[in-house]
Design an enzyme around this catalytic site. Structure first.
Site, short mmCIF file in Angstrom:
data_model
loop_
_atom_site.label_atom_id
_atom_site.label_comp_id
_atom_site.label_asym_id
_atom_site.label_seq_id
_atom_site.Cartn_x
_atom_site.Cartn_y
_atom_site.Cartn_z
N HIS A 187 0.93 -1.12 0.05
CA HIS A 187 0.00 -0.23 -0.04
C HIS A 187 0.73 1.32 -0.05
CE1 HIS A 187 -0.18 -0.16 4.76
NE2 HIS A 187 1.22 -0.21 4.25
N HIS A 188 2.20 1.28 -0.22
CA HIS A 188 3.09 2.32 -0.14
C HIS A 188 3.42 2.74 -1.70
CE1 HIS A 188 2.95 2.52 4.27
NE2 HIS A 188 3.85 1.45 4.20
N ALA A 189 3.16 2.02 -2.61
CA ALA A 189 3.45 2.25 -4.10
C ALA A 189 2.43 2.99 -4.61
CB ALA A 189 3.54 1.18 -4.88
#
Length: 263
Positions: free
Chosen positions: A118-120
């Site tokens: 979920h950080h991309a």
């Protein structure tokens, strides 16, 4: 009915024993699920196609990952070495979440044993996330008319900043992130609903906050839910900064399933 679970041996990339990411957990989880007879067989995903990835990520970024030509400063931001097995894992794990989403339409619920990256964001990876698999799968469903109103429930201890950035102008995707206030990423983005938790929170307070928010979210009548079930809220996680027990995590997952997946 047996729960459809997606897994692939290539989820365990060869990143070296000196990397702080516990990559071997994916193989150990698969072995545990088989040993405990939770699953008899895994559904095996194909690598996600460039065309599907392009619905969320820039083609330039995708090709730099595939060709291993990404700038070193951006490789460092991801945290994984950009080697063949990491490229393969990133494609297969994203394909795994797309497959799990299609299985969920047929069976009501499905799981991928990897993912939640979920950080991309559109043109960068970060925090051990190369491609944002949940965002890719959500776009896959929306663009093919397989879902119309999607909720992303992110209970990883870190904010799901990639999803909130990617979907900030998407009215058909609602992003909910419940995370530790003082934790990575240092600069938070804005989800549709962010719940920031104080450090060292224990089971009862955590579950009470979650329950209230799930009741609120349930009123929206979403037709598809992605659940990022991060276990880094556990009291033994060295970076999590929360104090949630095994029992608390089990209750959390039961609560999400009952409130959002059974109607």
């Amino acid at each position: 009915m047996e729960l459809p679970v997606v897994n692939h041996p290539d989820y365990e990339a060869k990143i070296g024993d000196d990397n702080k990411f516990p990559i071997k957990k994916f193989g150990e989880l698969a072995s545990f699920l088989k040993k405990e007879k939770v699953v008899k067989k895994f559904y095996k995903p194909d690598p996600c196609s460039v065309d599907t990835l392009k619905e969320v990520h820039s083609e330039e970024y995708i090709l730099k990952i595939k060709n291993k030509t990404l700038e070193q400063r951006l490789v460092k931001k991801i945290g994984f070495p950009l080697v063949d097995s990491v490229v393969r894992r990133s494609l297969v794990a994203t394909g795994g979440t797309v497959l799990a989403s299609k299985l969920a339409i047929n069976y009501g619920i499905a799981c991928n044993t990897a993912g939640g990256s979920h950080h991309a964001i559109y043109d960068e990876g970060a925090g051990f996330c190369v491609f944002n698999d949940v965002a890719v799968a959500a776009k896959y469903l929306l663009n093919r008319g397989l879902a119309n109103k999607i909720l992303i429930v992110d209970l990883d201890v870190h904010q799901g900043n990639g999803n909130s950035e990617i979907f900030k102008n998407e009215n058909n995707v609602f992003t909910f992130s419940m995370h530790t206030k003082v934790n990575y990423p240092p600069i938070k983005s804005k989800s549709d609903l962010d719940i920031e938790l104080e450090q060292n929170m224990e089971d009862d307070e955590y579950l009470d906050i979650l329950k209230k928010n799930l009741i609120f979210l349930n009123d929206f009548n979403f037709d598809f839910v992605f659940y990022i079930a991060g276990v880094d809220i556990h009291l033994d996680d060295r970076l999590g900064k929360l104090c949630i027990s095994d029992k608390g995590i089990n209750k959390r997952d039961e609560m999400v399933i009952i409130k959002l997946f059974t109607r």
